[in-house]
Motif scaffolding. Sequence first.
Motif, PDB file in Angstrom:
ATOM      1  N   GLU A  54       0.834  -1.208   0.000  1.00 46.59           N
ATOM      2  CA  GLU A  54       0.000   0.000   0.000  1.00 46.59           C
ATOM      3  C   GLU A  54       0.863   1.251   0.000  1.00 46.59           C
ATOM      4  O   GLU A  54       0.599   2.214  -0.729  1.00 46.59           O
ATOM      5  N   PHE A  55       1.918   1.241   0.811  1.00 50.36           N
ATOM      6  CA  PHE A  55       2.830   2.381   0.860  1.00 50.36           C
ATOM      7  C   PHE A  55       3.550   2.555  -0.471  1.00 50.36           C
ATOM      8  O   PHE A  55       3.672   3.675  -0.999  1.00 50.36           O
ATOM      9  N   ALA A  56       4.027   1.444  -1.058  1.00 50.14           N
ATOM     10  CA  ALA A  56       4.764   1.514  -2.323  1.00 50.14           C
ATOM     11  C   ALA A  56       3.866   1.982  -3.462  1.00 50.14           C
ATOM     12  O   ALA A  56       4.288   2.772  -4.312  1.00 50.14           O
ATOM     13  N   LEU A  57       2.622   1.509  -3.493  1.00 44.94           N
ATOM     14  CA  LEU A  57       1.710   1.924  -4.555  1.00 44.94           C
ATOM     15  C   LEU A  57       1.379   3.412  -4.451  1.00 44.94           C
ATOM     16  O   LEU A  57       1.166   4.076  -5.479  1.00 44.94           O
ATOM     17  N   THR A  58       1.326   3.932  -3.243  1.00 44.26           N
ATOM     18  CA  THR A  58       1.121   5.371  -3.083  1.00 44.26           C
ATOM     19  C   THR A  58       2.266   6.142  -3.717  1.00 44.26           C
ATOM     20  O   THR A  58       2.057   7.134  -4.426  1.00 44.26           O
ATOM     21  N   ARG A  59       3.488   5.667  -3.486  1.00 42.63           N
ATOM     22  CA  ARG A  59       4.641   6.321  -4.113  1.00 42.63           C
ATOM     23  C   ARG A  59       4.598   6.181  -5.625  1.00 42.63           C
ATOM     24  O   ARG A  59       4.964   7.107  -6.355  1.00 42.63           O
ATOM     25  N   TRP A  60       4.183   5.008  -6.119  1.00 39.85           N
ATOM     26  CA  TRP A  60       4.083   4.804  -7.570  1.00 39.85           C
ATOM     27  C   TRP A  60       3.078   5.771  -8.166  1.00 39.85           C
ATOM     28  O   TRP A  60       3.343   6.418  -9.188  1.00 39.85           O
ATOM     29  N   HIS A  61       1.902   5.882  -7.554  1.00 35.31           N
ATOM     30  CA  HIS A  61       0.861   6.782  -8.068  1.00 35.31           C
ATOM     31  C   HIS A  61       1.312   8.243  -8.019  1.00 35.31           C
ATOM     32  O   HIS A  61       0.920   9.040  -8.880  1.00 35.31           O
ATOM     33  N   ASN A  62       2.110   8.603  -7.032  1.00 40.30           N
ATOM     34  CA  ASN A  62       2.601   9.986  -6.947  1.00 40.30           C
ATOM     35  C   ASN A  62       3.635  10.287  -8.020  1.00 40.30           C
ATOM     36  O   ASN A  62       3.835  11.450  -8.384  1.00 40.30           O
ATOM     37  N   ALA A  63       4.305   9.255  -8.520  1.00 42.20           N
ATOM     38  CA  ALA A  63       5.382   9.464  -9.489  1.00 42.20           C
ATOM     39  C   ALA A  63       4.933   9.283 -10.932  1.00 42.20           C
ATOM     40  O   ALA A  63       5.482   9.916 -11.836  1.00 42.20           O
ATOM     41  N   VAL A  64       3.953   8.423 -11.197  1.00 42.48           N
ATOM     42  CA  VAL A  64       3.606   8.052 -12.564  1.00 42.48           C
ATOM     43  C   VAL A  64       2.920   9.207 -13.293  1.00 42.48           C
ATOM     44  O   VAL A  64       2.035   9.869 -12.743  1.00 42.48           O
ATOM     45  N   PRO A  65       3.306   9.492 -14.532  1.00 42.50           N
ATOM     46  CA  PRO A  65       2.578  10.481 -15.334  1.00 42.50           C
ATOM     47  C   PRO A  65       1.150  10.002 -15.593  1.00 42.50           C
ATOM     48  O   PRO A  65       0.877   8.798 -15.658  1.00 42.50           O
ATOM     49  N   TYR A  66       0.247  10.932 -15.748  1.00 42.85           N
ATOM     50  CA  TYR A  66      -1.170  10.592 -15.924  1.00 42.85           C
ATOM     51  C   TYR A  66      -1.379   9.630 -17.088  1.00 42.85           C
ATOM     52  O   TYR A  66      -2.216   8.723 -17.013  1.00 42.85           O
ATOM     53  N   ARG A  67      -0.624   9.799 -18.161  1.00 44.28           N
ATOM     54  CA  ARG A  67      -0.807   8.955 -19.343  1.00 44.28           C
ATOM     55  C   ARG A  67      -0.564   7.478 -19.044  1.00 44.28           C
ATOM     56  O   ARG A  67      -1.139   6.601 -19.710  1.00 44.28           O
ATOM     57  N   TYR A  68       0.279   7.186 -18.066  1.00 42.72           N
ATOM     58  CA  TYR A  68       0.622   5.791 -17.782  1.00 42.72           C
ATOM     59  C   TYR A  68       0.024   5.293 -16.462  1.00 42.72           C
ATOM     60  O   TYR A  68       0.451   4.280 -15.926  1.00 42.72           O
TER      61      TYR A  68
END
Length: 248
Positions: A54-68
């Motif tokens: 859950e913590f890692a996915l939050t970081r992923w969502h904060n980093a990923v560009p909207y297109r991806y």
Amino acid sequence: MPEPIRLGSNAAMAAIRARLERRGIVLPPAGPVDDAPNPDEPGHPEYHRRARAEFALTRWHNAVPYRYADAAPIAAEPRIGAWAQRVATKPSEANSLLLTGNTGTGKTHQAWAALRMIAEAGPVDYQLIATTAADLYGRLRPGGSDQGTEHELRRYTRVPLLLLDDLGSAKASEWVEEITYRLINERYNACKPTIFTSNYTTEAPRDPETGRVLGPGLDIILGDRIVSRLAEMTTVVVMAGRDRRRAA
């Protein structure tokens, strides 16, 4: 003299039960004792894996560009998923990933999908930086960062997980080659997993009969000492197909 009854033995429990029954107290039958936590309770490995994910996915969502943001791995390339699983469990032994192919074949999409798979696995440490090669060189040029070139370069070399998109897209120069070498060499020596995407193969394509170079490769653009490390440290996945952007 009768043998003493050991506390906790079956005989001791039977004696205690008999005394209580004489007083009118009847104990229910003893059942199995299970003090082990279930997957929804702290202390169970799955509980903590879910928390890390859950913590890692939050970081992923904060980093990923909207297109991806909906990036998901393609079933046709199990090597991407296998690499992501290795990174999640033993990052220092996972090596790196090089996605190569023509423009528009989905390399960046698959890079973000791999990063998502790592996050979903619940790794112990999920820190990442994602950048294009052009943005990387921009920040590392004089005046590109208030923190200075060396500070920025340390960030890219030391982060546990790095995505470097469009490797080989910048105009070749001694400065570009030196910066790229320092970055890749540091991560190579530290065994830190990196995802590279590039429109170029590591070796320049050549005519099989004459040996004549038919087009650029990373060995020509970046130099042999960089490509030598890439060849050892990466799993190469070729993304084939037409330009999906034009097809859309």
